[in-house]
Design an enzyme around this catalytic site. Sequence first.
Site, PDB file in Angstrom:
ATOM      1  N   PRO A   1       9.982 -13.436  11.792  1.00 33.93           N
ATOM      2  CA  PRO A   1      11.273 -13.053  11.095  1.00 33.93           C
ATOM      3  C   PRO A   1      12.262 -14.226  11.138  1.00 33.93           C
ATOM      4  O   PRO A   1      13.234 -14.342  10.338  1.00 33.93           O
ATOM      5  CB  PRO A   1      11.813 -11.771  11.683  1.00 33.93           C
ATOM      6  CG  PRO A   1      10.488 -11.172  12.054  1.00 33.93           C
ATOM      7  CD  PRO A   1       9.709 -12.176  12.760  1.00 33.93           C
TER       8      PRO A   1
ATOM      9  N   GLU B   1       7.983  -7.013  19.442  1.00 36.78           N
ATOM     10  CA  GLU B   1       9.189  -7.433  19.568  1.00 36.78           C
ATOM     11  C   GLU B   1       9.461  -9.028  18.941  1.00 36.78           C
ATOM     12  O   GLU B   1      10.010  -9.676  18.484  1.00 36.78           O
ATOM     13  CB  GLU B   1      10.241  -7.167  20.403  1.00 36.78           C
ATOM     14  CG  GLU B   1      10.623  -5.897  20.545  1.00 36.78           C
ATOM     15  CD  GLU B   1      11.215  -5.435  19.068  1.00 36.78           C
ATOM     16  OE1 GLU B   1      12.122  -5.820  18.641  1.00 36.78           O
ATOM     17  OE2 GLU B   1      10.677  -4.557  18.537  1.00 36.78           O
TER      18      GLU B   1
ATOM     19  N   ARG C   1      -3.875 -21.497  -3.844  1.00 40.59           N
ATOM     20  CA  ARG C   1      -3.798 -21.671  -5.210  1.00 40.59           C
ATOM     21  C   ARG C   1      -3.382 -23.296  -5.460  1.00 40.59           C
ATOM     22  O   ARG C   1      -3.649 -23.448  -6.742  1.00 40.59           O
ATOM     23  CB  ARG C   1      -2.693 -20.836  -5.969  1.00 40.59           C
ATOM     24  CG  ARG C   1      -2.976 -19.453  -5.761  1.00 40.59           C
ATOM     25  CD  ARG C   1      -2.006 -18.529  -6.276  1.00 40.59           C
ATOM     26  NE  ARG C   1      -1.665 -18.568  -7.665  1.00 40.59           N
ATOM     27  CZ  ARG C   1      -1.126 -19.164  -8.430  1.00 40.59           C
ATOM     28  NH1 ARG C   1      -0.228 -20.138  -7.898  1.00 40.59           N
ATOM     29  NH2 ARG C   1      -1.156 -19.374  -9.767  1.00 40.59           N
TER      30      ARG C   1
ATOM     31  N   ASP D   1       5.011 -25.475 -20.633  1.00 38.68           N
ATOM     32  CA  ASP D   1       5.317 -24.654 -19.325  1.00 38.68           C
ATOM     33  C   ASP D   1       6.087 -25.522 -18.488  1.00 38.68           C
ATOM     34  O   ASP D   1       6.821 -25.246 -17.958  1.00 38.68           O
ATOM     35  CB  ASP D   1       3.816 -24.556 -18.899  1.00 38.68           C
ATOM     36  CG  ASP D   1       2.958 -23.512 -19.674  1.00 38.68           C
ATOM     37  OD1 ASP D   1       3.790 -22.608 -20.441  1.00 38.68           O
ATOM     38  OD2 ASP D   1       1.727 -23.301 -19.921  1.00 38.68           O
TER      39      ASP D   1
HETATM   40  C1  9D3 Z   1      12.557  -3.663  14.619  1.00 41.25           C
HETATM   41  C2  9D3 Z   1      12.466  -4.944  15.285  1.00 41.25           C
HETATM   42  N1  9D3 Z   1      13.363  -6.029  14.740  1.00 41.25           N
HETATM   43  C3  9D3 Z   1      14.551  -5.890  15.598  1.00 41.25           C
HETATM   44  C4  9D3 Z   1      15.698  -6.364  14.739  1.00 41.25           C
HETATM   45  C5  9D3 Z   1      12.711  -7.296  14.952  1.00 41.25           C
HETATM   46  C6  9D3 Z   1      11.595  -7.478  14.437  1.00 41.25           C
HETATM   47  C7  9D3 Z   1      10.318  -7.879  15.270  1.00 41.25           C
HETATM   48  C8  9D3 Z   1       9.171  -8.254  14.628  1.00 41.25           C
HETATM   49  C9  9D3 Z   1      11.227  -7.377  12.979  1.00 41.25           C
HETATM   50  C10 9D3 Z   1       9.938  -7.342  12.275  1.00 41.25           C
HETATM   51  C11 9D3 Z   1       8.715  -7.829  13.258  1.00 41.25           C
HETATM   52  C12 9D3 Z   1       7.553  -7.971  12.671  1.00 41.25           C
HETATM   53  N2  9D3 Z   1       7.464  -8.910  11.582  1.00 41.25           N
HETATM   54  C13 9D3 Z   1       6.857 -10.088  11.635  1.00 41.25           C
HETATM   55  O1  9D3 Z   1       6.241 -10.510  12.420  1.00 41.25           O
HETATM   56  C14 9D3 Z   1       7.018 -11.164  10.428  1.00 41.25           C
HETATM   57  C15 9D3 Z   1       7.901 -10.932   9.257  1.00 41.25           C
HETATM   58  C16 9D3 Z   1       8.657  -9.909   8.785  1.00 41.25           C
HETATM   59  O2  9D3 Z   1       8.906  -8.721   9.251  1.00 41.25           O
HETATM   60  N3  9D3 Z   1       9.438  -9.943   7.570  1.00 41.25           N
HETATM   61  C17 9D3 Z   1       9.282 -11.194   6.730  1.00 41.25           C
HETATM   62  N4  9D3 Z   1       8.374 -12.304   7.256  1.00 41.25           N
HETATM   63  C18 9D3 Z   1       7.567 -12.148   8.440  1.00 41.25           C
HETATM   64  S1  9D3 Z   1       6.656 -13.096   9.152  1.00 41.25           S
HETATM   65  C19 9D3 Z   1       6.389 -12.177  10.245  1.00 41.25           C
END
Ligand code: 9D3
Length: 274
Positions: free
Chosen positions: A119, A146, A184, A199
Site C-alpha cells: 500500500p 501488516e 497486454r 483511436d
Molecule cells: C489494515 C492494515 N492497514 C493498516 C492501516 C495497513 C495495510 C497493510 C497491508 C493495508 C493493506 C495491507 C495489504 N495490502 C497489500 O499488501 C497491497 C495493496 C493494497 O492493500 N491496496 C492497493 N494496492 C496494494 S499492493 C499490496
Amino acid sequence: MRRMAFRSESEVSNPRSVSGGVKSMLFDILTLFPGLFFGVFDESIVRRAIEAGIISIRIHNIRDYAEGRHSMTDDAPYGGGGGMVMKPEPIFRAVEHVLTSQGQQAGAGAGARVILLSPQGRPLTQQIACELSRWEHLLLICGRYEGVDERVREHLITDEISIGDYVLSGGEIPAMVIVEAVTRLIPGVLGDPGATFEDSHMEGLLEYPHYTRPAEYRDWEVPEVLLSGDHALVVQWRREEALRRTFERRPELLSKATLSERDKEFLRRLGAGV
Ligand code: 9D3
C-alpha cells in the site's frame, strides 16, 4: 489433474526463445498463497501469452524458503504493537534462489526488477506498466500481514507499487493486475496492433459511447448521427462525446490530453476552463 498453463516451482527452467530471437518475458511471483493464482492466469490473455511462448510465469511459495520445523514466515514487530511482520530471511532466500536460477545477481542494478506490492508503493499507471513491459524479468513479491521487514525494502527491492488507495488483504491480486497490464503491452500478445488513427487520436480522453444493433431497443434509440453514414460527422460526434465525458467524470485528465482549438471551444461551451 487440471493442466496449468504456467509453471510451478518444480518445473523451473529458462525462458524459451520465441521466433525472431526475441527473448520471452519471465514473471516470478513470490507469495504465501500460490493457490490464488491458479485459475486466474489459466483463463485469460495471460494464458494465451504463455502458450505462445511470449511470457513464462513461475509461482513460488515463500514458505518453502522458511527455516525450522514451523517454517515461520512472519513474526511480531520489534517495538510492540499489533499485527505481524513478514520475516526477512525467507524473502531474501526466495529472491536469491529465483535470481540465481536466472544467472543473475540479487539486488538493485541487476537485470531484473524486484517489485514489492504494498500500500506504500507508487500507484500503478499505464505508464508504469509500459516501462515494466520493457524488462526481461520481473519478480513480484506479494506482501501480507501488516507488511514486510524494512530490510527487504532497503536491500532487495527496486520498485514498490500499489494498485490504488483502497485496502486489500495482500499483494496477490495487485500482482495479477501487474502481470495482466504488462503482458497486454508485449508485442504479439494482442493479435492485431489494432488502434486506428482515430483511436490513438482519443488518447488521454475517456471513450465515447458505443452502440450496436438493434437500432431501437425498448424505445431507446441509437443516436441518429451514428446511422447517418456521414463519417466525418460521426468522428466529430465521438470526439465531442469523449471530451464531454472526460470533462464530467475525469476533468484532471484534460490537462494532459492533446486538445485542438476546436476541442477547447467545445469544452469552454461546457464550462471548462481550457
Ligand atoms: C489494515 C492494515 N492497514 C493498516 C492501516 C495497513 C495495510 C497493510 C497491508 C493495508 C493493506 C495491507 C495489504 N495490502 C497489500 O499488501 C497491497 C495493496 C493494497 O492493500 N491496496 C492497493 N494496492 C496494494 S499492493 C499490496
